[in-house]
Design an enzyme around this catalytic site. Structure first.
Site, PDB file in Angstrom:
ATOM      1  N   LYS A  79       0.836  -1.200   0.000  1.00 50.19           N
ATOM      2  CA  LYS A  79       0.000   0.000   0.000  1.00 50.19           C
ATOM      3  C   LYS A  79       0.871   1.250   0.000  1.00 50.19           C
ATOM      4  CE  LYS A  79      -3.931   1.969   2.593  1.00 50.19           C
ATOM      5  NZ  LYS A  79      -4.809   1.786   3.775  1.00 50.19           N
ATOM      6  N   SER A 154      -9.643   1.927   2.990  1.00 51.45           N
ATOM      7  CA  SER A 154      -8.759   2.653   2.103  1.00 51.45           C
ATOM      8  C   SER A 154      -7.747   1.759   1.383  1.00 51.45           C
ATOM      9  CB  SER A 154      -7.992   3.714   2.913  1.00 51.45           C
ATOM     10  OG  SER A 154      -7.168   3.098   3.893  1.00 51.45           O
ATOM     11  N   SER A 178      -9.927  -0.533   7.205  1.00 52.03           N
ATOM     12  CA  SER A 178      -9.388  -0.323   5.863  1.00 52.03           C
ATOM     13  C   SER A 178      -8.748  -1.544   5.225  1.00 52.03           C
ATOM     14  CB  SER A 178      -8.377   0.831   5.880  1.00 52.03           C
ATOM     15  OG  SER A 178      -9.017   2.041   6.167  1.00 52.03           O
TER      16      SER A 178
END
Length: 490
Positions: A79, A154, A178
Site C-alpha cells: 500500500k 482505504s 481499511s
C-alpha cells in the site's frame, strides 16, 4: 494449475522445490498488471526493471540458502502509505506526489529479508481517509468483480490487486476497517492484527493510536504466513509489542470444535442488507458444522462507535498532518507571499476535500472550549467499548458479524454523501478503538455476483483463534475462485 491461480504459500512451496522460479512468478504478475491494470487501476507505481532484477537476486538467494522463509520468492504489493526506499510513497495525495523515502518501513524490511519481491505500490484513499478508494488524487480503483463498483477502502488497491491476480499477497493498513472492509468487497482475506503486533515505523500516520499494518491474501493460510513474516518487536515504534506466540501458520486447519462463537444482536439490526445478514447466518452454520457453539448476545454501545471513532481519528489526523506544509518535502505552491501564505496555499492545493474535511473536524474537537465536550468524551466512550469487548470475550472465543452493511456499492454513490461513507464503517471501527484483531473471510455472493465477507473478531493476541476459524470456514465453504480465474470476467 496456472501460476497466477496458486496461493502465495502454494507458490512458495513450488519455488522452493524448483518447479517454478521467482522470476517466472514476477513475470506472470507483471503480465497480468499490464493486461488488467489500465482497467482496475490497483497500482500507482510499478518498476518492471527493478522487479525482475530483484526476482533474479531472490532466485540466487534461494539456491544459496539465503532465503528460506515460507514466502520466499513470492511477488507482493505494498500500500502506498508504507515507506519504500527508492520507490515513491505518495499516500495517493498531490502533496506527496513525488516523495521518495530514503528508508524502508520495518514491515517492508521484514518482507524483503524474507525473500519476497515487491511489485509496486497500490492505490488507496488519500492518506487512508475514505472507504472506497475514490478519494485518491490520481485514480479511482475499480472492483475486479464488477468495474462499475468500488473495491472498498482505504486499502482498495491492495485488495483489488490480489483479487485481479496482479499479485499473490499484499500489505495494507487498517485504521477503522481499511483492510477488512475492502477484503469483503473484493472477495479476499485480510486481517487487522492486535495493535502493536506489526511495527508502524515507516507507515505514514493517519491516526496513530488506531493505525495498524496487516496482510491481505487469497486465503487464511496466506495471511497467516505473511503476518508471521511481518510481526516483530521494533524499538523505533514505541507502541510495538514483543510477542512470542507468532507461529500463526500452526493454527491453519487446527479445528474449532468446542469454541464458543457470539453474534451481537445489534450487528443484525436495521441498516444491514438481507444478503449480508444471510451471509453471516450461513457462516454461523459453517461454524456449527465444524463443532463450534453459536449464540446471539447483546454487545451494546453500537450507536457510539462511529461518533467516537471519527472524533478520535480526526483529532489525531489534524496533528499528524501538520508536518505536510511544503517546507522540507512534498508539494509547495508555486505562487505565494510570505511563509504563512506558502503554508496555506501549499496545504489548500495539496490536500483533497476529504482530507481537509477531517483536518478541520480534528482541529475543531481539539480547540479550546470543545476539547472536553468532544475529544475527552470520545476517549471515555473508547474505554467503555473496550470494556464491553472484554466482557464479551470472557464468554466467547470469537465474535462473528458483518464486515460492511452491504456488498460493494457503485462508484460515485458513497462519495457524494460523506455521512453514508462514514456509516459504512459501523461494523469495523470498534475493533480499532479497542486494539483488537479482526479478520475478514469471503463467505458468499449476492444476487449481482458481488462477494460478501464476514468478520471474525478475537480478543487481544488471539489471531491464532481467528485463523483456525477462518480456515474451518474455508474448508466447509469449498473452493473460492477469484475473478481473474473466471473466464466470464476480466
Amino acid at each position: 494449475m496456472k501460476i497466477l491461480e496458486l496461493s502465495a504459500t502454494e507458490l512458495a512451496k513450488k519455488i522452493k522445490a524448483g518447479e517454478i522460479t521467482s522470476e517466472e512468478a514476477a513475470k506472470a504478475s507483471l503480465a497480468q498488471i499490464a493486461k488488467e491494470d489500465q482497467k482496475i487501476r490497483a497500482y500507482l507505481t510499478v518498476d518492471e526493471e527493478k522487479v525482475l532484477a530483484r526476482a533474479k537476486e531472490v532466485d540466487d538467494g534461494i539456491r544459496s540458502g539465503k532465503y528460506t522463509g515460507p514466502l520466499a520468492g513470492v511477488p507482493i504489493a505494498v500500500k502506498d502509505n508504507i515507506c519504500t526506499k527508492g520507490m515513491k510513497t505518495t499516500c495517493a495525495s498531490k502533496i506527496l506526489e513525488n516523495f521518495v523515502p530514503f528508508y524502508d518501513a520495518t514491515a517492508v524490511t521484514r518482507i524483503t529479508d524474507a525473500g519476497m519481491v515487491i511489485l509496486g505500490k497500490t492505490n488507496m484513499d488519500e492518506f487512508a481517509m475514505g472507504s472506497t478508494t475514490e478519494t485518491s488524487a490520481f485514480a479511482v480503483t475499480k472492483n475486479p468483480w464488477d468495474t462499475e463498483h468500488v473495491p472498498g477502502g482505504s486499502s482498495g488497491g491492495s485488495c483489488a490487486a490480489v483479487a485481479a491476480g496482479e499479485c499473490f499477497a499484499a500489505l495494507g493498513s487498517d485504521t477503522g476497517g481499511s483492510i477488512r472492509q475492502p477484503s469483503s468487497y473484493c472477495g479476499v482475506t485480510g486481517i487487522k492484527p492486535t495493535y502493536g503486533t506489526v511495527s508502524r515505523f515507516g507507515l505514514v500516520a493517519y491516526a496513530s493510536s488506531l493505525d495498524q499494518i496487516g496482510p491481505i491474501g487469497k486465503n487464511a493460510a496466506d495471511c497467516a504466513a505473511l503476518l508471521e513474516t511481518i510481526t516483530s518487536h521494533d524499538e523505533r515504534d514505541s507502541t510495538s509489542m514483543e510477542r512470542n506466540d507468532t507461529d500463526f501458520t500452526s493454527s491453519i486447519g487446527k479445528g474449532i470444535r468446542g469454541m464458543k462463537i457470539g453474534i451481537p444482536k445489534e450487528y443484525l439490526s436495521d441498516g444491514l442488507d438481507d444478503d449480508v445478514r444471510a451471509a453471516v447466518e450461513q457462516c454461523a452454520a459453517y461454524l456449527k458444522e465444524c463443532g463450534a457453539e453459536v449464540e446471539y448476545f447483546d454487545l451494546g454501545l453500537m450507536e457510539y462507535t462511529i461518533p467516537a471513532y471519527y472524533v478520535i481519528a480526526a483529532a489525531e489526523a489534524s496533528s499528524n498532518l501538520e508536518r505536510f506544509d511544503g517546507v522540507k518535502y512534498g508539494y509547495r505552491a508555486k505562487a505565494y507571499e510570505g511563509l504563512h501564505d506558502m503554508y496555506k496555499r501549499s496545504r489548500s492545493e495539496g490536500f483533497g476535500p476529504e482530507v481537509k474535511r477531517r483536518i478541520m473536524l480534528g482541529s475543531f474537537v481539539l480547540s479550546s472550549g470543545y476539547y472536553d465536550a468532544y475529544y475527552l468524551k470520545a476517549l471515555k466512550v473508547r474505554a467503555l467499548i473496550k470494556k464491553a469487548f472484554d466482557e464479551a470475550f470472557a464468554k466467547y472465543d470469537i465474535i462473528l458479524g458483518p464486515a460492511a452493511p452491504t456488498a460493494a456499492p457503485k462508484i460515485g454513490t458513497s462519495l457524494s454523501d460523506p455521512m453514508k461513507m462514514y456509516l459504512s464503517d459501523i461494523y469495523t471501527v470498534a475493533v480499532n478503538l479497542a486494539g483488537l484483531p479482526g479478520l475478514t473471510v469471503p463467505c458468499s455472493m449476492n444476487e449481482k455476483g458481488l462477494p460478501i465477507g464476514v468478520q471474525l473478531l478475537g480478543d487481544c493476541f488471539r489471531e491464532k483463534t481467528l485463523f483456525a476459524a477462518a480456515s474451518a470456514i474455508e474448508n466447509v465453504r469449498g473452493g473460492w475462485t477469484l475473478p481473474f480465474a473466471r473466464k466470464e470476467t476480466l
